[in-house]
Write a protein that holds these residues in place. Structure first.
Motif, PDB file in Angstrom:
ATOM      1  N   MET A   1      15.156 -34.022   1.672  1.00 46.69           N
ATOM      2  CA  MET A   1      14.494 -34.832   0.636  1.00 46.69           C
ATOM      3  C   MET A   1      15.296 -36.322   0.490  1.00 46.69           C
ATOM      4  SD  MET A   1      13.456 -32.676  -2.646  1.00 46.69           S
ATOM      5  CE  MET A   1      14.922 -32.436  -3.231  1.00 46.69           C
ATOM      6  N   LEU A   2      16.439 -36.380   0.506  1.00 47.67           N
ATOM      7  CA  LEU A   2      17.230 -37.435   0.525  1.00 47.67           C
ATOM      8  C   LEU A   2      16.940 -38.600   1.749  1.00 47.67           C
ATOM      9  CD1 LEU A   2      20.655 -36.383  -1.012  1.00 47.67           C
ATOM     10  CD2 LEU A   2      18.770 -37.672  -2.076  1.00 47.67           C
ATOM     11  N   GLU A   3      16.966 -37.797   2.819  1.00 44.12           N
ATOM     12  CA  GLU A   3      16.581 -38.693   4.056  1.00 44.12           C
ATOM     13  C   GLU A   3      15.221 -39.005   3.867  1.00 44.12           C
ATOM     14  OE1 GLU A   3      15.955 -38.003   8.666  1.00 44.12           O
ATOM     15  OE2 GLU A   3      17.396 -36.780   7.859  1.00 44.12           O
ATOM     16  N   LYS A   4      14.377 -38.417   3.541  1.00 44.69           N
ATOM     17  CA  LYS A   4      12.942 -39.060   3.281  1.00 44.69           C
ATOM     18  C   LYS A   4      12.835 -40.225   2.253  1.00 44.69           C
ATOM     19  CE  LYS A   4       8.311 -38.767   3.818  1.00 44.69           C
ATOM     20  NZ  LYS A   4       7.442 -38.654   4.906  1.00 44.69           N
ATOM     21  N   ILE A   5      13.460 -39.927   1.124  1.00 40.84           N
ATOM     22  CA  ILE A   5      13.557 -41.297   0.089  1.00 40.84           C
ATOM     23  C   ILE A   5      14.312 -42.418   0.554  1.00 40.84           C
ATOM     24  CG2 ILE A   5      14.688 -41.893  -2.157  1.00 40.84           C
ATOM     25  CD1 ILE A   5      14.425 -38.694  -2.882  1.00 40.84           C
ATOM     26  N   ASN A  38       6.883 -40.140  -2.484  1.00 39.94           N
ATOM     27  CA  ASN A  38       5.761 -39.716  -1.550  1.00 39.94           C
ATOM     28  C   ASN A  38       4.580 -40.074  -1.745  1.00 39.94           C
ATOM     29  OD1 ASN A  38       7.320 -38.860   0.726  1.00 39.94           O
ATOM     30  ND2 ASN A  38       7.594 -36.729  -0.269  1.00 39.94           N
ATOM     31  N   ARG A  39       4.184 -40.395  -3.119  1.00 38.03           N
ATOM     32  CA  ARG A  39       3.061 -40.745  -3.694  1.00 38.03           C
ATOM     33  C   ARG A  39       2.569 -42.253  -3.438  1.00 38.03           C
ATOM     34  NH1 ARG A  39       3.595 -37.113  -8.750  1.00 38.03           N
ATOM     35  NH2 ARG A  39       5.231 -38.996  -9.251  1.00 38.03           N
ATOM     36  N   LYS A  40       3.469 -42.918  -3.257  1.00 41.46           N
ATOM     37  CA  LYS A  40       2.977 -44.576  -3.309  1.00 41.46           C
ATOM     38  C   LYS A  40       3.458 -45.047  -1.839  1.00 41.46           C
ATOM     39  CE  LYS A  40       3.922 -47.221  -6.380  1.00 41.46           C
ATOM     40  NZ  LYS A  40       4.355 -48.139  -7.488  1.00 41.46           N
ATOM     41  N   ASP A  41       2.669 -45.964  -1.462  1.00 42.36           N
ATOM     42  CA  ASP A  41       2.926 -46.551  -0.063  1.00 42.36           C
ATOM     43  C   ASP A  41       4.043 -47.861  -0.255  1.00 42.36           C
ATOM     44  OD1 ASP A  41       1.672 -44.635   1.309  1.00 42.36           O
ATOM     45  OD2 ASP A  41      -0.336 -45.810   0.975  1.00 42.36           O
ATOM     46  N   ASN A  42       3.859 -48.573  -1.308  1.00 39.28           N
ATOM     47  CA  ASN A  42       4.525 -49.668  -1.470  1.00 39.28           C
ATOM     48  C   ASN A  42       5.228 -49.669  -2.812  1.00 39.28           C
ATOM     49  OD1 ASN A  42       3.856 -51.120   1.034  1.00 39.28           O
ATOM     50  ND2 ASN A  42       1.651 -51.388   0.005  1.00 39.28           N
ATOM     51  N   PHE A  43       6.430 -50.511  -2.949  1.00 39.36           N
ATOM     52  CA  PHE A  43       7.266 -50.464  -4.207  1.00 39.36           C
ATOM     53  C   PHE A  43       7.638 -51.767  -4.490  1.00 39.36           C
ATOM     54  CE2 PHE A  43       8.017 -46.382  -2.243  1.00 39.36           C
ATOM     55  CZ  PHE A  43       7.644 -45.394  -3.538  1.00 39.36           C
ATOM     56  N   SER A  44       7.588 -52.365  -5.652  1.00 37.48           N
ATOM     57  CA  SER A  44       8.104 -53.465  -5.862  1.00 37.48           C
ATOM     58  C   SER A  44       9.381 -53.483  -6.163  1.00 37.48           C
ATOM     59  CB  SER A  44       7.731 -53.847  -7.451  1.00 37.48           C
ATOM     60  OG  SER A  44       8.031 -53.074  -8.383  1.00 37.48           O
ATOM     61  N   PRO A  45      10.208 -54.589  -6.025  1.00 39.20           N
ATOM     62  CA  PRO A  45      11.710 -54.587  -5.834  1.00 39.20           C
ATOM     63  C   PRO A  45      12.265 -53.971  -7.075  1.00 39.20           C
ATOM     64  CG  PRO A  45      10.958 -56.830  -5.259  1.00 39.20           C
ATOM     65  CD  PRO A  45       9.720 -56.113  -5.712  1.00 39.20           C
ATOM     66  N   SER A  46      11.619 -54.050  -8.440  1.00 34.16           N
ATOM     67  CA  SER A  46      12.225 -53.746  -9.508  1.00 34.16           C
ATOM     68  C   SER A  46      11.970 -52.097  -9.547  1.00 34.16           C
ATOM     69  CB  SER A  46      11.417 -54.131 -10.776  1.00 34.16           C
ATOM     70  OG  SER A  46       9.967 -54.080 -10.912  1.00 34.16           O
ATOM     71  N   GLU A  47      10.759 -51.424  -9.034  1.00 40.99           N
ATOM     72  CA  GLU A  47      10.619 -50.023  -8.685  1.00 40.99           C
ATOM     73  C   GLU A  47      11.507 -49.690  -8.002  1.00 40.99           C
ATOM     74  OE1 GLU A  47       5.912 -49.207  -8.917  1.00 40.99           O
ATOM     75  OE2 GLU A  47       6.557 -50.358  -7.397  1.00 40.99           O
ATOM     76  N   MET A  48      11.992 -50.285  -6.864  1.00 40.30           N
ATOM     77  CA  MET A  48      13.134 -49.751  -5.841  1.00 40.30           C
ATOM     78  C   MET A  48      14.437 -49.662  -6.780  1.00 40.30           C
ATOM     79  SD  MET A  48      11.684 -51.574  -2.240  1.00 40.30           S
ATOM     80  CE  MET A  48      13.037 -50.876  -1.404  1.00 40.30           C
ATOM     81  N   GLN A  49      14.665 -50.695  -7.288  1.00 34.61           N
ATOM     82  CA  GLN A  49      15.879 -50.827  -8.009  1.00 34.61           C
ATOM     83  C   GLN A  49      16.042 -49.690  -9.243  1.00 34.61           C
ATOM     84  OE1 GLN A  49      16.996 -54.683  -9.844  1.00 34.61           O
ATOM     85  NE2 GLN A  49      18.650 -53.731 -10.978  1.00 34.61           N
ATOM     86  N   ALA A  50      15.005 -49.375  -9.799  1.00 36.78           N
ATOM     87  CA  ALA A  50      14.881 -48.173 -10.873  1.00 36.78           C
ATOM     88  C   ALA A  50      15.189 -47.094 -10.317  1.00 36.78           C
ATOM     89  CB  ALA A  50      13.674 -48.306 -11.535  1.00 36.78           C
ATOM     90  N   ILE A  51      14.505 -46.894  -8.939  1.00 34.47           N
ATOM     91  CA  ILE A  51      14.884 -45.518  -8.494  1.00 34.47           C
ATOM     92  C   ILE A  51      15.904 -45.156  -7.883  1.00 34.47           C
ATOM     93  CG2 ILE A  51      13.868 -44.178  -6.355  1.00 34.47           C
ATOM     94  CD1 ILE A  51      11.334 -45.520  -6.608  1.00 34.47           C
ATOM     95  N   VAL A  52      16.538 -46.490  -7.082  1.00 32.49           N
ATOM     96  CA  VAL A  52      18.128 -46.199  -6.451  1.00 32.49           C
ATOM     97  C   VAL A  52      18.870 -45.754  -7.906  1.00 32.49           C
ATOM     98  CG1 VAL A  52      20.009 -47.521  -5.517  1.00 32.49           C
ATOM     99  CG2 VAL A  52      17.431 -47.459  -4.588  1.00 32.49           C
ATOM    100  N   GLU A  53      18.804 -46.603  -9.045  1.00 28.13           N
ATOM    101  CA  GLU A  53      19.863 -46.494 -10.208  1.00 28.13           C
ATOM    102  C   GLU A  53      19.558 -45.253 -10.515  1.00 28.13           C
ATOM    103  OE1 GLU A  53      18.923 -49.423 -13.078  1.00 28.13           O
ATOM    104  OE2 GLU A  53      19.448 -50.950 -11.688  1.00 28.13           O
TER     105      GLU A  53
END
Length: 60
Positions: A1-5, A38-53
């Motif tokens: 799962m982590l590799e896919k993320i 997996n549900r989304k194809d694109n992420f905004s920079p703020s979404e990416m930051q929130a997920i990584v946090e």
């Protein structure tokens, strides 16, 4: 799962997210993040930051 993320988010520092960095108790939370990614194809920079946090908050 982590590799896919990390692949889907195009994370540069994949070494910071290894399975051994997480407890078994984090599995359900990681699974939710995995399903979200997996549900989304694109992420905004703020979404990416929130997920990584959030992933960082789950680390041991």
């Amino acid at each position: 799962m982590l590799e896919k993320i990390t692949t889907k988010l195009r994370m540069v520092n994949v070494g910071a997210v290894k399975p051994e960095h997480f407890n078994d108790s984090s599995y359900e939370d990681l699974k939710e993040i995995y399903e979200l990614v997996n549900r989304k194809d694109n992420f905004s920079p703020s979404e990416m930051q929130a997920i990584v946090e959030e992933i960082g908050n789950l680390k041991k």
